[in-house]
Design an enzyme around this catalytic site. Structure first.
Site, PDB file in Angstrom:
ATOM      1  CD  GLU A 137      -0.960  -2.222   4.440  1.00 16.02           C
ATOM      2  OE1 GLU A 137      -1.941  -2.661   3.801  1.00 16.02           O
ATOM      3  OE2 GLU A 137      -0.607  -1.024   4.445  1.00 16.02           O
ATOM      4  CG  HIS A 161       4.533  -3.322   2.970  1.00 15.49           C
ATOM      5  ND1 HIS A 161       4.767  -2.490   1.899  1.00 15.49           N
ATOM      6  CD2 HIS A 161       4.088  -2.506   3.968  1.00 15.49           C
ATOM      7  CE1 HIS A 161       4.478  -1.244   2.235  1.00 15.49           C
ATOM      8  NE2 HIS A 161       4.062  -1.223   3.489  1.00 15.49           N
ATOM      9  CG  HIS A 163       7.550   1.954   4.356  1.00 18.95           C
ATOM     10  ND1 HIS A 163       7.080   2.569   5.500  1.00 18.95           N
ATOM     11  CD2 HIS A 163       6.537   1.158   3.920  1.00 18.95           C
ATOM     12  CE1 HIS A 163       5.838   2.172   5.753  1.00 18.95           C
ATOM     13  NE2 HIS A 163       5.487   1.299   4.809  1.00 18.95           N
ATOM     14  CD  GLU A 191      21.233 -10.400  -9.483  1.00 22.28           C
ATOM     15  OE1 GLU A 191      22.118 -10.391 -10.364  1.00 22.28           O
ATOM     16  OE2 GLU A 191      20.972 -11.400  -8.798  1.00 22.28           O
ATOM     17  CG  HIS A 232       2.523   2.855   1.485  1.00 25.50           C
ATOM     18  ND1 HIS A 232       1.287   2.346   1.782  1.00 25.50           N
ATOM     19  CD2 HIS A 232       3.353   2.326   2.420  1.00 25.50           C
ATOM     20  CE1 HIS A 232       1.355   1.587   2.860  1.00 25.50           C
ATOM     21  NE2 HIS A 232       2.610   1.554   3.260  1.00 25.50           N
TER      22      HIS A 232
END
Ligand code: 2HA
Ligand code: ZN
Length: 296
Positions: A137, A161, A163, A191, A232
């Site tokens: 990525e 990034h 998951h 929050e 994803h």
């Protein structure tokens, strides 16, 4: 070419060990490794899922430069030109590296890349031991750094990034719609009003590692720090590692609360959610302004 002598090979080995150890001991590498492990403990990094990049400060780059490989990698074209990232150095997780292992072997699971003077190619200058390369990525990280550096006046240094389970599930339940998702996060956990007043963006379902995903994400990142990749994961950006992990954690926790509340209320009238007026008053208490287009 002449075959190197045993002596030359010995010297080369010692140089590699010194270079590895000298960079691995830096505070920013240790902090990255710890963050990766924290993300693993949260359950967000199955297999080799997730990736992280850190834009080094000029001081960190000069302190490490003498330990960069003498035989740096070839320039690798990125297919995009990033504004404002010329000559920057980034620490990046390696393709295929598992987050749980970064702490054990930073020189294999991480690497440092240097961007060329025109901002459209990079080369490996440290780490990626055993022939590794930057995360699949990396194009996304690269363009997102460019956008976030510009909109934060240079403060943003992290793109992360992961998951996270509930955030991905919430995306599915709410049709991966930015407005529905942003409201659900704000309504579920105060929050998220403080950390994400600009809301969360969602791309279409696009191929992992693709230039299309990188482009769609960076468009959304003009306005927000955090973007959902449907079915994803989530990609977020922040000034430092603690803020990046905190942001991801908040998104994931708010998503889990929404899903749990909705499940508990099944058959009744749905979760009892704060109204827009309630959300505005929480935002006022925090001194932030909620993205107007996600209200009402
Ligand atoms: O496998 O998370 O998005 C690494 C990834 C790709
Ligand atoms: Zn992913």
């Amino acid at each position: 070419m002449e075959t190197p002598s045993i002596f030359d090979r010995g010297i080369e080995k010692v140089k590699n060990v010194v270079s590895e150890a000298s960079v691995e001991q830096r505070g920013f590498i240790k902090a990255i490794a710890r963050t990766c492990y924290d993300g693993w403990l949260q359950g967000w990094h199955e297999g080799n899922g997730g990736n992280l990049s850190y834009r080094m400060t000029p001081e960190e780059t000069s302190a490490c430069r003498s330990y960069f490989s003498e035989t740096v990698g070839e320039w690798v074209g990125l297919g995009v030109r990033a504004v404002g990232l010329q000559n920057e150095c980034f620490v990046v997780t390696a393709q295929g590296a598992q987050f749980r292992n970064v702490m054990l072997d930073p020189a294999s699971c991480l690497g440092i890349v240097e961007v060329n003077p025109t901002g459209d190619a990079y080369r490996n200058v440290w780490g990626f031991k055993g022939g590794g390369q930057p995360t699949s990525e990396f194009t996304s990280h690269f363009i997102n750094h460019s956008v976030r550096k510009a909109v934060t006046n240079g403060s943003c240094r992290i793109v992360y990034h992961a998951h996270p389970t509930s955030a991905i599930a919430l995306g599915s339940v709410l049709q991966n719609d930015s407005k529905k998702l942003s409201r659900a996060l704000w309504q579920s956990l105060a929050e998220s009003i403080l950390l994400l007043p600009e809301g969360i963006g969602a791309t279409k379902r696009l191929a992992p590692g693709s230039i299309e995903l990188a482009g769609a994400t960076s468009e959304l990142m003009e306005k927000t720090s955090s973007v959902l990749w449907p079915h994803h994961g989530v990609i977020c950006s922040a000034n430092d590692l603690d803020s990046a992990l905190g942001l991801m954690h908040t998104i994931e926790k708010a998503s889990a609360i929404y899903l749990q509340a909705a499940a508990a209320k099944r058959g009744a009238s749905g979760p009892d959610m704060p109204t827009d007026a309630d959300l505005r008053s929480v935002a006022e208490a925090f001194g932030v302004t909620l993205e107007e287009k996600y209200l009402g």
